[in-house]
Motif scaffolding. Structure first.
Motif, PDB file in Angstrom:
ATOM      1  N   THR A 122     -21.755  22.816  61.700  1.00 43.47           N
ATOM      2  CA  THR A 122     -20.798  24.009  61.807  1.00 43.47           C
ATOM      3  C   THR A 122     -19.440  23.631  61.271  1.00 43.47           C
ATOM      4  O   THR A 122     -18.607  24.720  60.793  1.00 43.47           O
ATOM      5  N   GLY A 123     -19.227  22.278  60.872  1.00 41.07           N
ATOM      6  CA  GLY A 123     -17.802  21.940  60.355  1.00 41.07           C
ATOM      7  C   GLY A 123     -16.970  21.548  61.367  1.00 41.07           C
ATOM      8  O   GLY A 123     -16.054  21.083  60.820  1.00 41.07           O
ATOM      9  N   MET A 235      -8.975  22.376  58.198  1.00 39.44           N
ATOM     10  CA  MET A 235     -10.354  22.196  57.440  1.00 39.44           C
ATOM     11  C   MET A 235     -11.576  22.648  58.377  1.00 39.44           C
ATOM     12  O   MET A 235     -12.541  23.215  57.687  1.00 39.44           O
ATOM     13  N   MET A 239     -14.144  25.685  57.174  1.00 30.69           N
ATOM     14  CA  MET A 239     -15.531  25.642  57.347  1.00 30.69           C
ATOM     15  C   MET A 239     -16.240  26.608  57.957  1.00 30.69           C
ATOM     16  O   MET A 239     -17.282  27.069  57.787  1.00 30.69           O
ATOM     17  N   TYR A 242     -17.285  29.934  56.506  1.00 34.18           N
ATOM     18  CA  TYR A 242     -18.655  30.215  56.188  1.00 34.18           C
ATOM     19  C   TYR A 242     -19.485  30.806  56.768  1.00 34.18           C
ATOM     20  O   TYR A 242     -20.628  31.387  56.166  1.00 34.18           O
TER      21      TYR A 242
ATOM     22  N   PHE B  88     -23.382  14.168  59.208  1.00 37.07           N
ATOM     23  CA  PHE B  88     -22.073  14.878  59.795  1.00 37.07           C
ATOM     24  C   PHE B  88     -21.115  14.146  60.374  1.00 37.07           C
ATOM     25  O   PHE B  88     -20.408  14.594  61.110  1.00 37.07           O
ATOM     26  N   THR B  91     -16.400  14.617  57.636  1.00 28.93           N
ATOM     27  CA  THR B  91     -16.067  16.074  57.413  1.00 28.93           C
ATOM     28  C   THR B  91     -16.478  15.995  55.885  1.00 28.93           C
ATOM     29  O   THR B  91     -16.859  17.135  55.574  1.00 28.93           O
ATOM     30  N   ILE B  94     -19.832  17.627  55.031  1.00 24.60           N
ATOM     31  CA  ILE B  94     -19.685  18.988  55.521  1.00 24.60           C
ATOM     32  C   ILE B  94     -18.992  19.882  54.363  1.00 24.60           C
ATOM     33  O   ILE B  94     -19.640  20.681  53.751  1.00 24.60           O
ATOM     34  N   MET B  97     -21.241  19.685  51.414  1.00 23.30           N
ATOM     35  CA  MET B  97     -22.417  20.652  51.571  1.00 23.30           C
ATOM     36  C   MET B  97     -21.870  22.302  51.198  1.00 23.30           C
ATOM     37  O   MET B  97     -22.536  22.803  50.621  1.00 23.30           O
ATOM     38  N   GLN B  98     -20.611  22.504  51.765  1.00 20.41           N
ATOM     39  CA  GLN B  98     -20.145  23.894  51.416  1.00 20.41           C
ATOM     40  C   GLN B  98     -19.834  24.144  50.220  1.00 20.41           C
ATOM     41  O   GLN B  98     -20.144  25.337  49.750  1.00 20.41           O
ATOM     42  N   LYS B 102     -21.649  27.083  47.913  1.00 13.75           N
ATOM     43  CA  LYS B 102     -20.880  28.213  47.389  1.00 13.75           C
ATOM     44  C   LYS B 102     -20.909  28.174  45.652  1.00 13.75           C
ATOM     45  O   LYS B 102     -20.756  29.146  44.954  1.00 13.75           O
TER      46      LYS B 102
END
Lengths: 246, 246
Positions: A122-123, A235, A239, A242, B88, B91, B94, B97-98, B102
């Protein structure tokens, strides 16, 4: 001669570690604890991978019969107990480990991922979660999840709600039911939350919205869980965006 | 073409999952993030198992160069980023990953055990931990770990203190140093705590005693961490006894 308590991870037969698989292959008997969670593969698929018969152990078996069926036999042969997720996700297995050690059994643990890691997708920072709580079936008079949430929220921590399940009867609580319970018990429906289904797989569903909105979204995979975040770092906010449902 | 972010678990090369190993074998390039934790095996042992070159990526590489060296190339080839523990636990991953998603990169995550699971071996319920905090080197003016501990303690939650480490320079904070810091900052030395070293391995050292007593015990494995429990259920008390130093 040993007792191996082996985590299987979250999704399917390939989530086992090389270490875990090696120990199963050395085992004379293999049990799987199969009442608190579920995998996306069948017992048969596990057996094919392991080349061994896998015996299903229910809660009663682990809690009542395990001295006779697991602990004592492990003095004379290799026994594996398989646990979905991580071996320590339930106190039952720590108890089993300690009873075995006290009996003189050599015990080895093989850790694996659990939902506590997987929610990191999930971030939200894993280090900022407070107590984890479960919403059980038949929760008319149950207030613990609400109490835990309020304590966490007051000190800014994230709350993970695990939703009840009964794999034997193929019964899984939905995010919809969980939110209905929370709102009925006074949780503000305008709070942002995150619904998660089939975590740990690459087809996991993750959606963020207010509780009110989330309640009507469709999550068609299982098991499911729910997070209400506490204070968010920018941050974490970024996240979460998204996953936001517009 | 994809980016695989793969957890390696806590101890050695055999803690990888079958899924993780399969994806590495399909990869054109393999990086390992090697600055926030350590394994008990060498990079060479990893390379032997994988049959691939493993490139060490430091923090700067992941945070600054990763768009160019990881994200963009993953549009055209398979790239694995290996993370000790679970992907994870930081951070950074993550975020990686994001950014990749994107950019249009197909991303797969392979979870694994982290210290957050492994502390379950103490018998403390994982669901009853509050926020996790880190004690850094150079902590003369740092109060966050104390604040986090006080908040957790006030609401009865367990506190896990992660101790700083710098594997590159082979520098690891000891339980002794951590306790010295805590006592100097007003934590009651008569509180019961648990010291843990080399968690996730079968040679983990786990000892429970008052902070005062624990401070002088020898823990000669690394990395190390420390727990101060909150309110204890009688089952947790019973389990902790097992590790108690008389």
């Amino acid at each position: 001669m040993a007792l191996y308590i082996i985590g299987l991870g979250l999704h399917d037969q390939k989530d086992i570690t090389l270490k875990g698989l090696e120990l199963i292959k050395k085992s004379d008997e293999v049990f799987i604890e199969y009442y608190t969670s579920k995998l996306a593969c069948s017992i048969k698929e596990l057996e094919e991978l392991y080349g061994k018969k896998v015996n299903i152990a229910d809660r009663k078996f682990i809690e009542i019969l395990s001295d006779e069926k697991i602990v004592k036999p492990a003095l004379e042969k290799n026994i594996s107990v398989l646990v979905i997720g991580d071996p320590f996700s339930a106190t039952t297995h720590i108890d089993l480990m300690q009873r075995a050690k006290k009996t003189g059994v050599h015990v080895e643990i093989v850790n694996n991922a659990s939902v506590l890691n997987a929610v990191g997708i999930t971030g939200l920072e894993l280090y900022k979660f407070g107590k984890v709580t479960s919403i059980p079936f038949g929760n008319e008079n149950i207030k613990t999840p609400i109490d835990v949430f309020n304590i966490n929220k007051n000190v800014g921590m994230h709350t993970l709600f695990l939703l009840d399940l009964n794999p034997k009867e193929n019964k899984y609580m939905t995010i919809n039911e969980a939110i209905t319970y929370l709102i009925k018990n006074g949780v503000d429906e305008n709070l942002t939350a995150i619904g998660l289904a089939e975590l740990g797989s690459n087809s996991a569903i993750i959606k963020s919205a207010t509780l009110k909105k989330l309640k009507d979204l469709i999550f068609d995979k299982f098991p499911q869980c729910l997070i209400i975040p506490g204070n968010l770092h920018f941050m974490e906010e970024e996240m979460l965006e998204y996953y936001q449902v517009k």
